[in-house]
Design a protein around this motif. Sequence first.
Motif, mmCIF file in Angstrom:
data_model
loop_
_atom_site.group_PDB
_atom_site.id
_atom_site.type_symbol
_atom_site.label_atom_id
_atom_site.label_comp_id
_atom_site.label_asym_id
_atom_site.label_seq_id
_atom_site.Cartn_x
_atom_site.Cartn_y
_atom_site.Cartn_z
ATOM 1 N N GLY A 158 0.819 -1.543 0.112
ATOM 2 C CA GLY A 158 -0.011 0.253 0.101
ATOM 3 C C GLY A 158 1.062 1.598 0.327
ATOM 4 O O GLY A 158 1.626 0.736 -0.312
ATOM 5 N N ILE A 159 0.563 2.426 0.229
ATOM 6 C CA ILE A 159 0.602 3.632 -0.083
ATOM 7 C C ILE A 159 1.223 3.855 2.145
ATOM 8 O O ILE A 159 1.063 3.672 2.705
ATOM 9 C CB ILE A 159 -0.370 4.482 0.014
ATOM 10 N N ILE A 160 2.717 4.131 2.112
ATOM 11 C CA ILE A 160 3.164 4.438 3.154
ATOM 12 C C ILE A 160 3.153 5.704 3.607
ATOM 13 O O ILE A 160 3.949 7.148 2.573
ATOM 14 C CB ILE A 160 4.627 4.143 3.412
ATOM 15 N N ASP A 161 2.286 6.496 3.879
ATOM 16 C CA ASP A 161 2.731 7.983 4.077
ATOM 17 C C ASP A 161 3.288 8.004 5.541
ATOM 18 O O ASP A 161 3.819 7.472 6.146
ATOM 19 C CB ASP A 161 1.080 8.519 4.223
ATOM 20 N N VAL A 162 3.369 9.494 6.361
ATOM 21 C CA VAL A 162 4.145 10.085 7.358
ATOM 22 C C VAL A 162 3.927 9.390 8.087
ATOM 23 O O VAL A 162 4.592 9.479 9.438
ATOM 24 C CB VAL A 162 4.613 11.120 7.129
ATOM 25 N N TYR A 163 2.920 9.173 8.590
ATOM 26 C CA TYR A 163 2.233 9.212 9.596
ATOM 27 C C TYR A 163 2.512 7.031 9.669
ATOM 28 O O TYR A 163 2.998 6.594 11.097
ATOM 29 C CB TYR A 163 0.394 8.515 9.998
ATOM 30 N N ARG A 164 2.333 6.820 8.689
ATOM 31 C CA ARG A 164 2.175 5.151 8.794
ATOM 32 C C ARG A 164 4.142 4.917 9.110
ATOM 33 O O ARG A 164 4.505 3.789 9.535
ATOM 34 C CB ARG A 164 1.763 4.581 7.943
ATOM 35 N N ILE A 165 4.910 5.909 8.136
ATOM 36 C CA ILE A 165 6.128 5.306 8.360
ATOM 37 C C ILE A 165 6.550 5.826 10.159
ATOM 38 O O ILE A 165 7.461 4.802 10.306
ATOM 39 C CB ILE A 165 6.585 6.260 7.542
ATOM 40 N N TYR A 166 6.277 6.164 10.726
ATOM 41 C CA TYR A 166 6.430 6.688 12.533
ATOM 42 C C TYR A 166 6.118 5.445 12.790
ATOM 43 O O TYR A 166 7.090 4.061 13.735
ATOM 44 C CB TYR A 166 6.073 7.851 13.183
ATOM 45 N N THR A 167 4.956 4.682 12.804
ATOM 46 C CA THR A 167 4.482 3.477 13.047
ATOM 47 C C THR A 167 5.665 1.679 12.524
ATOM 48 O O THR A 167 5.782 1.016 13.286
ATOM 49 C CB THR A 167 2.695 2.556 12.583
ATOM 50 N N ILE A 168 6.267 1.936 11.478
ATOM 51 C CA ILE A 168 7.043 0.946 11.069
ATOM 52 C C ILE A 168 7.634 1.378 12.090
ATOM 53 O O ILE A 168 8.391 -0.077 12.442
ATOM 54 C CB ILE A 168 6.960 1.715 9.654
ATOM 55 N N SER B 289 7.969 -4.529 -2.200
ATOM 56 C CA SER B 289 7.128 -4.988 -3.995
ATOM 57 C C SER B 289 5.714 -4.555 -3.792
ATOM 58 O O SER B 289 5.242 -4.319 -4.696
ATOM 59 C CB SER B 289 7.472 -6.877 -3.867
ATOM 60 N N GLY B 290 5.291 -4.886 -2.713
ATOM 61 C CA GLY B 290 3.806 -3.523 -2.649
ATOM 62 C C GLY B 290 3.750 -2.149 -2.483
ATOM 63 O O GLY B 290 2.289 -1.805 -2.141
ATOM 64 N N ILE B 291 4.691 -1.721 -2.086
ATOM 65 C CA ILE B 291 4.238 -0.148 -1.758
ATOM 66 C C ILE B 291 3.899 0.659 -3.276
ATOM 67 O O ILE B 291 4.829 0.185 -4.722
ATOM 68 C CB ILE B 291 6.330 0.056 -1.784
ATOM 69 N N THR B 292 2.813 1.046 -3.453
ATOM 70 C CA THR B 292 2.899 1.900 -4.627
ATOM 71 C C THR B 292 2.938 3.303 -4.245
ATOM 72 O O THR B 292 3.336 3.942 -5.829
ATOM 73 C CB THR B 292 1.307 2.072 -4.246
ATOM 74 N N ASP B 293 3.251 3.277 -3.577
ATOM 75 C CA ASP B 293 4.303 5.258 -3.365
ATOM 76 C C ASP B 293 4.770 5.544 -2.279
ATOM 77 O O ASP B 293 4.482 4.792 -0.769
ATOM 78 C CB ASP B 293 3.023 6.118 -3.741
ATOM 79 N N MET B 294 6.085 6.141 -2.066
ATOM 80 C CA MET B 294 6.567 6.957 -1.230
ATOM 81 C C MET B 294 6.562 8.347 -1.401
ATOM 82 O O MET B 294 7.171 8.718 -2.585
ATOM 83 C CB MET B 294 7.542 5.975 -0.945
ATOM 84 N N ASP B 295 6.350 8.792 -0.446
ATOM 85 C CA ASP B 295 6.874 10.799 -1.119
ATOM 86 C C ASP B 295 8.395 11.193 -0.558
ATOM 87 O O ASP B 295 8.556 9.871 0.300
ATOM 88 C CB ASP B 295 5.615 11.568 -0.580
ATOM 89 N N MET B 296 8.992 11.988 -0.687
ATOM 90 C CA MET B 296 9.698 12.262 -0.266
ATOM 91 C C MET B 296 10.582 12.275 0.851
ATOM 92 O O MET B 296 11.829 11.928 1.144
ATOM 93 C CB MET B 296 10.257 13.424 -1.042
ATOM 94 N N GLU B 297 9.453 12.981 1.467
ATOM 95 C CA GLU B 297 9.711 12.870 3.563
ATOM 96 C C GLU B 297 9.418 11.918 3.536
ATOM 97 O O GLU B 297 10.775 11.278 4.873
ATOM 98 C CB GLU B 297 8.525 13.640 3.958
ATOM 99 N N VAL B 298 8.547 10.940 3.177
ATOM 100 C CA VAL B 298 8.575 9.075 3.557
ATOM 101 C C VAL B 298 9.963 8.659 3.645
ATOM 102 O O VAL B 298 10.287 7.663 4.362
ATOM 103 C CB VAL B 298 7.500 9.026 3.055
ATOM 104 N N ILE B 299 10.908 8.815 2.303
ATOM 105 C CA ILE B 299 11.647 8.289 1.497
ATOM 106 C C ILE B 299 12.660 8.478 2.684
ATOM 107 O O ILE B 299 13.852 7.911 3.455
ATOM 108 C CB ILE B 299 11.880 8.215 -0.245
ATOM 109 N N HIS B 300 12.805 9.876 2.667
ATOM 110 C CA HIS B 300 14.242 10.318 3.871
ATOM 111 C C HIS B 300 13.999 9.551 5.095
ATOM 112 O O HIS B 300 15.032 8.870 5.980
ATOM 113 C CB HIS B 300 14.499 11.415 4.255
ATOM 114 N N HIS B 301 12.872 9.508 5.423
ATOM 115 C CA HIS B 301 12.752 9.266 7.204
ATOM 116 C C HIS B 301 12.636 7.490 7.080
ATOM 117 O O HIS B 301 13.041 7.006 8.038
ATOM 118 C CB HIS B 301 11.065 8.980 7.706
#
Length: 280
Positions: free
Chosen positions: A179-189, A210-222
């Motif tokens: 799925g999509i990893i947003d800022v909230y979810r990356i902290y959970t991860i 392989s199941g990640i649909t998108d990661m924005d710049m902030e999420v990639i850095h985190h």
Amino acid sequence: MEKLYKDEITSYIVGDREDFYSKLLNEADEVASKINEILQKGNIDLLKNAEKLVQFVVENREAALIAFARQEGIAWAEHSLTLQFKLEWVHAIRRTIWHYLKDYDKEENAYLSLSEFRILIYQMEKQINDSLDQFLNSFFISYSEYKDELINSQRKTVEHLSVPIIPLSAHVAVLPLIGIIDVYRIYTIEEKVLTDISMLKIRTLILDLSGITDMDMEVIHHFQKVLEGISLMGCKAVITGLRPELVRKMIQLGVTFDDKAETKGTLQQTLPEYYKPERS
């Protein structure tokens, strides 16, 4: 003297309980039919609570009123009771109070040309309305806060379930992310990964993207910081399943995971290297 008046007025309103209940129920037709249902569902006795509210309002006991409102807000939120009924019920209590005050005023004026009681009643008008409004305000704030905490707790539970760290052996585990990893979810991860590495004594963690649909710049850095955290925990990170679109975004950003994790092709290709089933 004013306190004595207010105590007397309180007694006048709720002294005859049956009469008070009857007048109150007449003012709240829709809620009246739900009293037993609310009592059974939430163990909330609307009639007894109405007596308590009248006492706090008439006697201007602000601290007790606010505490009672917050208690009621939590109870109604906990049992998902209808807010419309609560609003109608409080307005019915307001109308009932004023019904009694008018009768009280008439009785006093039967033998007093200028009654101190009547002056007090008029002075109480703003205080009673303000107190009831304050009760509703505190009630709704408490109700909303409880619901928000419940939603956040449920969301956190769901998010943790969406970060399934699966042990493959005593010291190797895999984390398939979808799925999509947003800022909230990356902290959970981050929280789940670091906690489970410590608890499960993981030495190698395979993160399958392989199941990640998108990661924005902030999420990639985190995500880079998560990999650093994994390393600091004494664990090796292995990344599999990087999708072309995610790799292109990383190239455009000048970001790489190579210095923080080992990258492999697919999870299926990688598992045999780290997972050796025990032979029976």
